[in-house]
Design a protein around this motif. Structure first.
Motif, mmCIF file in Angstrom:
data_model
loop_
_atom_site.group_PDB
_atom_site.id
_atom_site.type_symbol
_atom_site.label_atom_id
_atom_site.label_comp_id
_atom_site.label_asym_id
_atom_site.label_seq_id
_atom_site.Cartn_x
_atom_site.Cartn_y
_atom_site.Cartn_z
ATOM 1 N N SER A 59 0.734 -1.110 0.008
ATOM 2 C CA SER A 59 -0.011 -0.136 0.094
ATOM 3 C C SER A 59 0.929 1.402 -0.007
ATOM 4 N N LYS A 60 2.002 1.324 0.473
ATOM 5 C CA LYS A 60 2.794 2.384 0.386
ATOM 6 C C LYS A 60 4.535 1.848 0.292
ATOM 7 N N VAL A 61 5.306 2.383 -0.373
ATOM 8 C CA VAL A 61 6.564 2.116 -0.339
ATOM 9 C C VAL A 61 7.565 3.353 0.154
ATOM 10 N N LYS A 62 8.028 2.822 1.270
ATOM 11 C CA LYS A 62 8.711 4.126 1.890
ATOM 12 C C LYS A 62 10.270 4.347 1.651
ATOM 13 N N ASP A 63 10.914 5.282 1.807
ATOM 14 C CA ASP A 63 12.263 5.502 1.496
ATOM 15 C C ASP A 63 13.269 4.864 2.276
ATOM 16 N N ASN A 64 12.807 4.401 3.549
ATOM 17 C CA ASN A 64 13.884 4.114 4.645
ATOM 18 C C ASN A 64 14.043 2.394 4.545
ATOM 19 N N ASP A 65 13.865 1.973 3.227
ATOM 20 C CA ASP A 65 13.782 0.384 3.256
ATOM 21 C C ASP A 65 12.660 -0.308 3.948
ATOM 22 N N GLU A 66 11.278 0.278 4.038
ATOM 23 C CA GLU A 66 10.465 -0.188 4.333
ATOM 24 C C GLU A 66 9.223 -0.338 3.510
ATOM 25 N N LEU A 67 8.151 -1.143 3.691
ATOM 26 C CA LEU A 67 7.042 -1.120 3.101
ATOM 27 C C LEU A 67 5.952 -1.194 3.866
ATOM 28 N N GLU A 68 4.894 -0.714 3.524
ATOM 29 C CA GLU A 68 3.665 -0.950 4.017
ATOM 30 C C GLU A 68 2.762 -1.823 3.316
ATOM 31 N N VAL A 69 2.382 -2.946 3.867
ATOM 32 C CA VAL A 69 1.702 -4.124 3.341
ATOM 33 C C VAL A 69 0.176 -4.372 4.014
ATOM 34 N N GLU A 70 -0.848 -4.285 3.088
ATOM 35 C CA GLU A 70 -2.133 -4.523 3.502
ATOM 36 C C GLU A 70 -2.448 -5.912 3.501
ATOM 37 N N ALA A 72 -5.105 -7.410 4.937
ATOM 38 C CA ALA A 72 -6.706 -7.771 4.991
ATOM 39 C C ALA A 72 -7.136 -6.212 4.924
ATOM 40 N N GLN A 73 -8.543 -6.183 4.478
ATOM 41 C CA GLN A 73 -9.008 -4.760 4.496
ATOM 42 C C GLN A 73 -8.830 -4.156 6.076
ATOM 43 N N GLY A 74 -8.105 -2.824 5.881
ATOM 44 C CA GLY A 74 -7.815 -2.205 7.349
ATOM 45 C C GLY A 74 -6.643 -2.824 8.149
ATOM 46 N N VAL A 75 -6.070 -3.971 7.703
ATOM 47 C CA VAL A 75 -4.895 -4.358 8.474
ATOM 48 C C VAL A 75 -3.527 -4.177 7.767
ATOM 49 N N LYS A 76 -2.822 -3.130 8.204
ATOM 50 C CA LYS A 76 -1.753 -3.006 7.296
ATOM 51 C C LYS A 76 -0.373 -3.163 8.333
ATOM 52 N N VAL A 77 0.570 -3.576 7.676
ATOM 53 C CA VAL A 77 1.894 -3.723 8.573
ATOM 54 C C VAL A 77 3.040 -3.322 7.871
ATOM 55 N N ARG A 78 4.106 -2.920 8.650
ATOM 56 C CA ARG A 78 5.317 -2.378 8.099
ATOM 57 C C ARG A 78 6.207 -3.588 8.029
ATOM 58 N N VAL A 79 6.772 -3.712 6.867
ATOM 59 C CA VAL A 79 7.684 -4.698 6.400
ATOM 60 C C VAL A 79 9.115 -4.336 5.945
ATOM 61 N N VAL A 80 10.132 -4.764 6.195
ATOM 62 C CA VAL A 80 11.287 -4.659 5.748
ATOM 63 C C VAL A 80 11.497 -5.093 4.467
ATOM 64 N N LYS A 81 11.797 -4.178 3.453
ATOM 65 C CA LYS A 81 11.795 -4.545 2.151
ATOM 66 C C LYS A 81 12.501 -5.907 1.847
ATOM 67 N N SER A 82 13.530 -6.103 2.348
ATOM 68 C CA SER A 82 14.547 -7.249 2.079
ATOM 69 C C SER A 82 13.925 -8.761 2.596
ATOM 70 N N THR A 83 12.743 -8.808 3.411
ATOM 71 C CA THR A 83 12.103 -9.716 3.701
ATOM 72 C C THR A 83 10.793 -10.333 2.944
ATOM 73 N N ILE A 84 10.911 -9.422 1.676
ATOM 74 C CA ILE A 84 9.926 -9.883 0.438
ATOM 75 C C ILE A 84 10.467 -11.393 -0.148
ATOM 76 N N ALA A 85 9.767 -12.398 -0.222
ATOM 77 C CA ALA A 85 10.402 -13.727 -0.511
ATOM 78 C C ALA A 85 9.862 -13.421 -2.301
ATOM 79 N N GLN A 86 8.586 -13.146 -2.476
ATOM 80 C CA GLN A 86 8.037 -13.318 -3.957
ATOM 81 C C GLN A 86 7.110 -12.190 -4.152
#
Length: 100
Positions: A59-70, A72-86
């Motif tokens: 849902s959002k790509v941040k500059d500081n090596d983070e992503l915001e991933v949704e 479920a509807q309304g459930v968003k978490v911050r994730v470190v980019k390097s932990t994306i597997a696929q």
């Protein structure tokens, strides 16, 4: 004759290192480079799988090596980019980017 036999003793060692490089080290470097390119190409709307097995949409790509991933509807978490597997599905480029 002594110098020739000393070199002959190192030839198998050199061959083993060369084989290890081409079978282990080089493919790992290629895989790392491909993963880095995949992570850098992430953008809003991409559906991704994290290393923890969570599937969600970026849902959002941040500059500081983070992503915001949704997740479920309304459930968003911050994730470190390097932990994306696929990346499951990519979004299409914006129309303005496609024309220009």
């Amino acid at each position: 004759m002594e110098g020739g036999s000393a070199f002959a003793q190192f030839v198998p060692l050199i061959l083993i290192f060369a084989i290890m490089y081409f079978l282990l080290i080089r493919p790992q470097q290629k895989k790392l480079k491909a993963h880095r390119a995949m992570v850098e190409a992430l953008r809003r709307g991409d559906e991704v799988v994290t290393q923890g097995g969570l599937i969600g949409k970026v849902s959002k790509v941040k500059d500081n090596d983070e992503l915001e991933v949704e997740l479920a509807q309304g459930v968003k978490v911050r994730v470190v980019k390097s932990t994306i597997a696929q990346v499951v599905s990519k979004t299409e480029p914006a129309e303005g980017a496609a024309k220009g």
